[in-house]
Write a protein that holds these residues in place. Structure first.
Motif: not given
Length: 587
Positions: A485-489
């Motif tokens: 899982f990869v995320n950018f905020t």
């Protein structure tokens, strides 16, 4: 038993107008529920799915993908495990959907996490290939379980350890959490859940500053807050949540215990979030067709009251009563309306007038000649084309036609939210985008009394920033592999903070009648303007069921117009967690 319950209810309805605390209220309602429980045929009972951002995103994603709003009513979280399993099964059985391998993995993950609600043949997918010592880890999701006609019990350890590097402190931020989680159903009628942990945490510097200012750590209850001049900062605390659930009627479920709730479909909630400490509450949920009606009666803690220095006084309670009506207008549109009253006094208890589950609380407040803090508003969610969702909230704290058109009247207090989701964006499977804009006028959520402001244990019950702000959040989530899982905020906020003794309406713990500079000309961002930019890039890999490795980079820059130097935090962190969730310290 029936005579005893009726006698108990009669005592509290004829001899007093107020309960001394919510425990008396809960006992009365719980006993009434048990009377129904023993006198009718009740369906199997369900506890709730975990209340955390990762779980909520999966639920929202698959509701959008299904193309039809379900009876989950996901605006109210947490949702029941039983209902969540029904959603996943319907998705798998829908031949019109083109589920990716990653989607099948996620649906199987959700099913394994609540496998007791699967048919026996399908629940076998959760069997471990190599159990430990014959009886342990027989299921991927449970360290130990027992299932027979009398009890269905699941227990697992809770563990989290991580450390970080923060350029603003010489101390090494870390988290060390150990505990246990238990959920069970007795005789298919009474459900219960319990989770308790022992924690030692050194937070990043900006979280420490927040904790010292408000004398409370985000998401937690009792913790020891070191003084500002302390050479070391260590939050050492015990955390516990527990509740029982039972089905009073076919369409009515009752929950009682210490836990949290979240209202909304977004990252933030302008109505009720999980940012504050767990609180004692009684929740009654009624589902009839397309309608869901929720009554929430809660007892919180007022830490703003000065106590005896010899520790002979306990923290006094405060209360809120909350109603929310949700309706699926059609398969795409959900609308909701809500009202809530926050109240309490040091020498008085829960006002029995606010127990009425169907009347307008504002009318009750006015009829009593009360000056308690009332809020009302609406929610909506529109899912369409199996890829898109638009959602929003509106909260009205005060409205006066006489002053509404006047420029910037301080009593024009409202908050709003608008957001959207785009799943499988740009034709790329398991790439999801989300955007959300929130704003809150000065002085909303605050009140003249600490017993009636929208605060629990010194922490906001709604948005972490309190009031007097605008905020934009952008998130990209990508799951290129089943377990990765990869995320950018990205978050940008503008908030007006208090300067000197003046109250510009951002700190909702303050009395709005004290040191207010002006009755008119009030605008969002007034006061000492703070511009915050926050970026987070994270990657998570699932080693086994609910066993995760996290790697994260955070950058936080705060620019205050009156100051020459920005406050810049750069944080690298790595961690391992088992049956534990990440806390989004996004503020």
């Amino acid at each position: 038993m029936t005579i005893f319950i009726l006698k108990y209810i009669k005592i509290f309805t004829t001899k007093t107008l107020k309960f001394t605390n919510l425990a008396h209220l809960s006992v009365g309602v719980a006993l009434l529920g048990f009377l129904l429980f023993f006198s009718s045929e009740i369906s199997a009972q369900s506890t709730f799915a975990p209340l955390n951002e990762d779980y909520s995103n999966l639920i929202e994603r698959y509701e959008i993908m299904s193309g039809s709003l379900s009876n989950l009513h996901t605006t109210i979280k947490p949702v029941r495990r039983k209902d969540l399993i029904k959603l996943t099964i319907n998705l798998e059985n829908d031949s019109t959907l083109k589920l990716s391998k990653v989607d099948h993995f996620n649906l199987e993950y959700l099913q394994n996490d609540s496998w007791e609600w699967l048919e026996q043949e399908k629940s076998s997918q959760n069997n471990s290939k190599k159990p430990l010592l014959t009886h342990l880890l027989k299921k991927k999701s449970d360290f130990y379980y027992v299932q027979n006609k009398d009890i269905d019990l699941h227990t697992s350890p809770v563990f989290q350890f991580g450390f970080a590097n923060d350029n603003q402190t010489n101390q090494t931020p870390f988290i060390n959490t150990r505990g246990v989680e238990v959920r069970a159903t007795l005789n298919q009628k009474l459900g219960f859940y319990s989770m308790f942990t022992e924690n030692q945490i050194i937070y990043p510097e900006y979280v420490r500053q927040y904790a010292r200012q408000f004398k409370a750590n985000p998401y937690e209850g009792f913790t020891k807050i070191p003084k500002a001049d302390s050479s070391k900062y260590l939050a050492d605390f015990f955390s516990a949540r527990a509740y029982i659930t039972f089905q009073a009627l076919k369409s009515v479920q009752i929950q009682f215990g210490h836990d949290k709730n979240f209202i909304g479909s977004g990252i933030r909630s302008m109505i009720l979030s999980d940012f504050s400490a767990p609180y004692l509450h009684l929740k009654i949920t009624t589902n009839i067709g397309r309608f869901q009606y929720v009554n929430l009666f809660a007892q919180m803690l007022n830490k703003q009251v000065a106590l005896a220095v010899d520790n002979t006084e306990q923290i006094p309670p405060k209360y809120f009563s909350f109603h929310h009506l949700s309706v699926n207008v059609n398969k795409n549109l959900n609308l909701g309306i809500f009202e809530t009253i926050v109240f309490g006094k040091r020498q008085s208890g829960f006002d029995i007038n606010y127990l009425n589950p169907v009347i307008l609380l504002r009318f009750v407040e006015g009829n009593l000649g009360s000056v308690d803090n009332s809020l009302a508003g609406a929610t909506f969610k529109y899912n369409f084309k199996n890829h898109y969702s638009i959602y929003g909230q509106f909260v009205l704290d005060e409205f006066n036609v006489k002053y509404f058109k006047k420029d910037g009247w301080w009593g024009t207090k409202y908050a709003s939210q608008i957001g959207g989701r785009y799943i499988d964006a740009l034709g790329i499977k398991n790439l999801d985008f989300q955007a959300e804009y929130n704003l809150a006028r000065p002085y909303i959520y605050s009140h003249y009394s600490s017993y009636s402001n929208f605060v629990n244990y010194n922490l906001p019950l709604a948005h972490p920033l309190g009031a007097n702000f605008k905020e934009l959040i952008l998130i990209a989530r990508y799951q290129p592999l089943k377990r990765l899982f990869v995320n950018f905020t990205s978050m940008r906020s503008i908030q007006g903070k208090d300067a000197d003794i003046r109250n510009w309406g951002g700190d909702i713990l303050r009395n709005y009648n004290f040191a207010r500079p002006s009755d008119y000309g009030n605008v969002i961002g007034q006061g000492q303007k703070a511009n915050t930019r926050f970026y987070n890039l994270g990657a998570t890999y699932m080693l086994a069921h609910n066993l995760f490795v996290d790697l994260k980079f955070q950058s936080r820059n705060v620019h205050i117009l009156a100051e020459t130097n920005d406050k810049k935090n750069t944080i690298f962190s790595v961690g391992l967690r088992w049956n534990a969730s990440q806390k989004p310290l996004l503020f």
